[in-house]
Design an enzyme around this catalytic site. Structure first.
Site, short mmCIF file in Angstrom:
data_model
loop_
_atom_site.label_atom_id
_atom_site.label_comp_id
_atom_site.label_asym_id
_atom_site.label_seq_id
_atom_site.Cartn_x
_atom_site.Cartn_y
_atom_site.Cartn_z
N ARG A 141 0.83 -1.20 0.00
CA ARG A 141 0.00 0.00 0.00
C ARG A 141 0.87 1.26 0.00
NH1 ARG A 141 -1.68 3.04 4.22
NH2 ARG A 141 -1.40 1.38 5.75
N LYS B 87 -7.19 4.99 -19.66
CA LYS B 87 -7.40 5.45 -21.02
C LYS B 87 -6.17 5.18 -21.90
CE LYS B 87 -11.30 7.04 -19.27
NZ LYS B 87 -11.13 7.02 -17.82
#
Length: 400
Positions: free
Chosen positions: A58, A208
């Protein structure tokens, strides 16, 4: 190897390389939650920041760090912060830079959730926001208040394709002590580098163009200086919206073909935009590569290419105010190669209706002010044979 002196395509392939003991040709997936310390002192040094060792995925992970450093090099930034989604990148920036009583100015047509989270969630904690057409610099200046902290722009804007002058915004922001954040998702580092133009923070939806294969979601933030990097990274780590090692691996894989894909996307988009502009059933086309675009000259100045996102309106025959939407709906229901889906920037051509989809959470009046009209159709042009894309649009337009 100093990749900073290399060309863009060489950076895509070689930046962020990891030399492990096995000689792996690609960055390995370090699919581990935690890391073994060499000794108790080594563990203490890692937590104290005296060692560059890894602690917990993390906080940091070798696969993720490789991706972060690669994108930072492409954007000419200090360092990168990879997140689990594009919204993870956006909210990490908001959380780090905004506090109770602060104010933010944003592009009116910005990605719907990026605006909605401010108006519906951050507002509960005393953060206020105003939105305008940021291509109008005077409109920005009029909204600046003593408590304004951030100017957040998206250029080209989603989905109106408005172009905002990044260098001019940087000058305005810095004169007033604001932090300029730029969403560079539509342009990619290949066609636009906001940090070089004075921006303080740049971010992307990795989902994207950077990944480009519609198989992961992810986000990344790159800062120009260490201070902002430390602040945003600290916030991201404690919010727990870090990228996963396998996400990072796939993003690295996709990133290596970024230029090849995006150049082909753009080549196709130029032809598709020209076709649409001359079609009798198309009312208007917004594409930065067309001379009819209101900020065509600015796009040529600050971008090295117009990209492959197009918005356009389909002419309707009804007398109601939503005639354009009805015509556009017929178009979207009739395409066969273009996929009716949200997202963008992949190898496939995607088509969608922002007013009822990606920007549905924005109020109707605010949508109209931002230029997101009912007739607006957004097209993300893929890398298929352009003749097939145009033929698909042609047969769909015949049914309108």
């Amino acid at each position: 190897m100093d990749t900073k002196k290399m060309g863009f395509n060489t950076k895509l392939i070689h930046s962020g390389e990891i030399r492990d003991q096995f000689g792996s040709a690609t960055v390995p997936i370090y699919q581990t939650s935690t890391f073994r310390f060499e000794s108790a002192q080594h563990g203490a040094d890692c937590f104290a920041g005296l060692s560059n060792g890894f602690i917990y995925s993390r906080i940091a992970n070798p696969t993720i760090r490789s991706f972060e450093q690669s994108i930072a090099e492409l954007e000419n930034g200090y360092d990168g912060i990879a997140t689990s989604s594009g919204m993870g990148a956006i909210t990490s920036v908001y959380m780090a830079l905004l506090g109770a009583g602060s104010h933010i100015i944003g592009t009116a047509s910005v990605y719907g959730p990026a605006r909605a989270v401010l108006e519906k969630d951050f507002a509960r904690f005393g953060v206020t926001s105003d939105f305008c057409n940021t291509s109008d610099l005077d409109a920005i200046k009029k909204l600046i208040k003593p408590n304004t902290k951030v100017l957040y722009i998206e250029t080209p804007a989603n989905p109106t394709m408005e172009i905002t002058d990044i260098a001019a915004c940087a000058q305005i922001a810095h004169e007033k002590g604001l932090i300029l954040v730029v969403d560079n998702t539509f342009a990619t580092p290949l066609y636009q580098r906001p940090l070089d133009l004075g921006a303080d923070v740049v971010l992307h939806s990795v989902t994207k163009y950077i990944n480009g294969h519609a198989d992961i979601v992810g986000g990344i933030v790159v800062t120009r200086e260490k201070k902002l990097y430390d602040s945003i990274r600290h916030t991201m780590v404690y919010m727990g919206c870090n990228m996963d090692p396998h996400q990072a691996y796939l993003a690295i894989r996709g990133m290596k073909t970024l230029a090849l894909r995006v150049e082909r996307n753009q080549q196709n988009a130029m032809q598709v935009a020209g076709y649409l502009e001359n079609h009798p059933k198309v009312a208007w086309v917004h594409y930065p590569g067309l001379k009819s675009h209101p900020q065509y000259d600015l796009a040529r100045k600050q971008m090295s290419g117009p990209g492959s996102m197009i918005s356009f309106g389909v002419k309707g025959t009804e007398k109601s105010g939503r005639c354009g939407f009805t015509a556009g709906k017929t178009l979207m229901n009739s395409v066969k190669i273009a996929m009716l889906a949200v997202s963008l920037g992949g190898v496939e051509t995607l088509i969608q209706h922002p007013a009822s989809m990606t920007h549905a959470a924005v109020g109707r009046e605010d949508k109209l002010k931002a230029g997101i009209t009912d007739d607006l159709v957004r097209l993300s042009v893929g890398i298929e044979d352009v003749e097939d894309i145009i033929a698909d649009l042609e047969q769909a337009l015949e049914k309108v």
